[in-house]
Design an enzyme around this catalytic site. Structure first.
Site, PDB file in Angstrom:
ATOM      1  N   GLU A 119      -9.243 -10.246   3.373  1.00  0.00           N
ATOM      2  CA  GLU A 119      -9.607  -8.880   2.986  1.00  0.00           C
ATOM      3  C   GLU A 119     -10.900  -8.868   2.187  1.00  0.00           C
ATOM      4  OE1 GLU A 119      -7.855  -4.852   0.793  1.00  0.00           O
ATOM      5  OE2 GLU A 119      -6.538  -6.574   1.149  1.00  0.00           O
TER       6      GLU A 119
ATOM      7  N   ASP B 171       5.688  -6.793   2.890  1.00  0.00           N
ATOM      8  CA  ASP B 171       4.936  -7.280   1.740  1.00  0.00           C
ATOM      9  C   ASP B 171       5.891  -7.604   0.592  1.00  0.00           C
ATOM     10  OD1 ASP B 171       2.216  -7.809   1.508  1.00  0.00           O
ATOM     11  OD2 ASP B 171       1.656  -5.702   1.472  1.00  0.00           O
TER      12      ASP B 171
ATOM     13  N   GLU C  67       0.394 -12.765  -1.488  1.00  0.00           N
ATOM     14  CA  GLU C  67      -1.015 -12.912  -1.810  1.00  0.00           C
ATOM     15  C   GLU C  67      -1.263 -14.187  -2.613  1.00  0.00           C
ATOM     16  OE1 GLU C  67      -1.920  -8.097  -2.178  1.00  0.00           O
ATOM     17  OE2 GLU C  67      -2.389  -9.435  -3.855  1.00  0.00           O
TER      18      GLU C  67
ATOM     19  N   SER D 249       0.825  -1.210   0.000  1.00  0.00           N
ATOM     20  CA  SER D 249       0.000   0.000   0.000  1.00  0.00           C
ATOM     21  C   SER D 249       0.856   1.256   0.000  1.00  0.00           C
ATOM     22  CB  SER D 249      -0.921   0.011   1.225  1.00  0.00           C
ATOM     23  OG  SER D 249      -0.193  -0.289   2.409  1.00  0.00           O
TER      24      SER D 249
END
Length: 281
Positions: free
Chosen positions: A199, A101, A133, A63
């Site tokens: 999420e 991340d 992810e 992000s």
């Protein structure tokens, strides 16, 4: 009759800063049914504030692409962009586990690519864990990292790096897709992930996943029943102009910053600042 000493386990949130939080501490919190907060961080000064507040886990999220670098999605951010931010958060904290991340394109190609990327975050930035992810398609990567001694946080549901494939930022896991997400979560647990972010999934699905796994779930737009919650700190502090539905604004930092910068500018223009107490003789 001999006495038995009982050693109390410190709470994950707000505990003493004698050492870094580990995956064992996080697993123990799950066993105690203890909920805990996670936030993003991207610099040393912010990390220090959050660390001193007792936040047990900080995520240097991709992000950063949006909140630090000004892109409109997470896709453009690179490993070289995130490593200095991760190193800063590690230097600014003393207790929190710092999770980095793995950005888009840095792990999807192969388990070897994932290992090389994660190793950079661990060696160059001092990260304590990494996050990636995906479900079944990244199981070989998770297994490779775990076998190399790198703790892995998984991420299911709305995975922002796949936003183009999803056709936008939409709730995931409704209907049959919920069964697929559950299967992915169990497979990731079996592969060795120590936690999984959920999420933008329905709250009832997040609750079922949480009760089905022995590893903790971390919700973001996943309702109140996950083991932990995570938010981007700029969202919860009110810096983001139009945050998502799942964000609660705890402070109007944008408004306070606006008032402060205008007061400073007005005093400079009027000659009020600097005064004698702000000057040297």
């Amino acid at each position: 009759m001999s006495s038995v000493s009982v050693v109390s386990t410190p709470a994950l949130y707000g505990g003493a800063a004698g050492r870094r939080v580990t995956v064992r501490d996080i697993a123990a919190a799950k066993e105690r049914h203890e909920k805990w907060p996670m936030v993003t961080a991207y610099d040393a000064m912010t990390a220090r504030v959050f660390d001193e507040a007792g936040i047990p886990v900080m995520l240097v999220g991709d992000s950063a692409a949006m909140v630090v670098y000004g892109y409109d999605s997470t896709l453009p951010v690179t490993v070289d962009d995130l490593i200095p931010l991760t190193a800063a958060v590690v230097r600014g904290s003393s207790r929190a586990m710092v999770v980095a991340d793995l950005p888009f394109g840095s792990y999807q190609a192969s388990p070897q690519q994932a290992l090389e990327t994660a190793a950079r975050f661990m060696k160059e930035a001092g990260a304590h864990a990494v996050k990636l992810e995906g479900g079944h398609r990244v199981l070989p990567q998770v297994e490779m990292l775990v076998s190399a001694g790198i703790p892995v946080m998984a991420h299911l549901g709305l995975t922002p790096q796949s936003v183009n494939a999803f056709g936008g930022y939409r709730v995931q896991g409704r209907g049959q897709a919920g069964d697929e997400l559950m299967a992915d979560a169990k497979a990731l647990e079996h592969a060795g992930a120590f936690a999984v972010v959920l999420e933008c999934v329905p709250a009832d699905l997040a609750q079922r996943v949480t009760t089905s796994l022995s590893i903790p779930t971390i919700g973001i737009g996943a309702g109140p029943h996950t083991d932990a919650q995570v938010l981007v700190w700029q969202d919860l502090m009110g810096l983001t102009p139009q945050p998502a539905k799942f964000v609660k604004k705890y402070f109007d930092l944008a408004g306070e910053m606006d008032r402060a910068i205008r007061a400073y500018a007005d005093e400079v223009v009027s000659g009020v600042f600097p005064r004698p107490e702000h000057s040297y003789r």
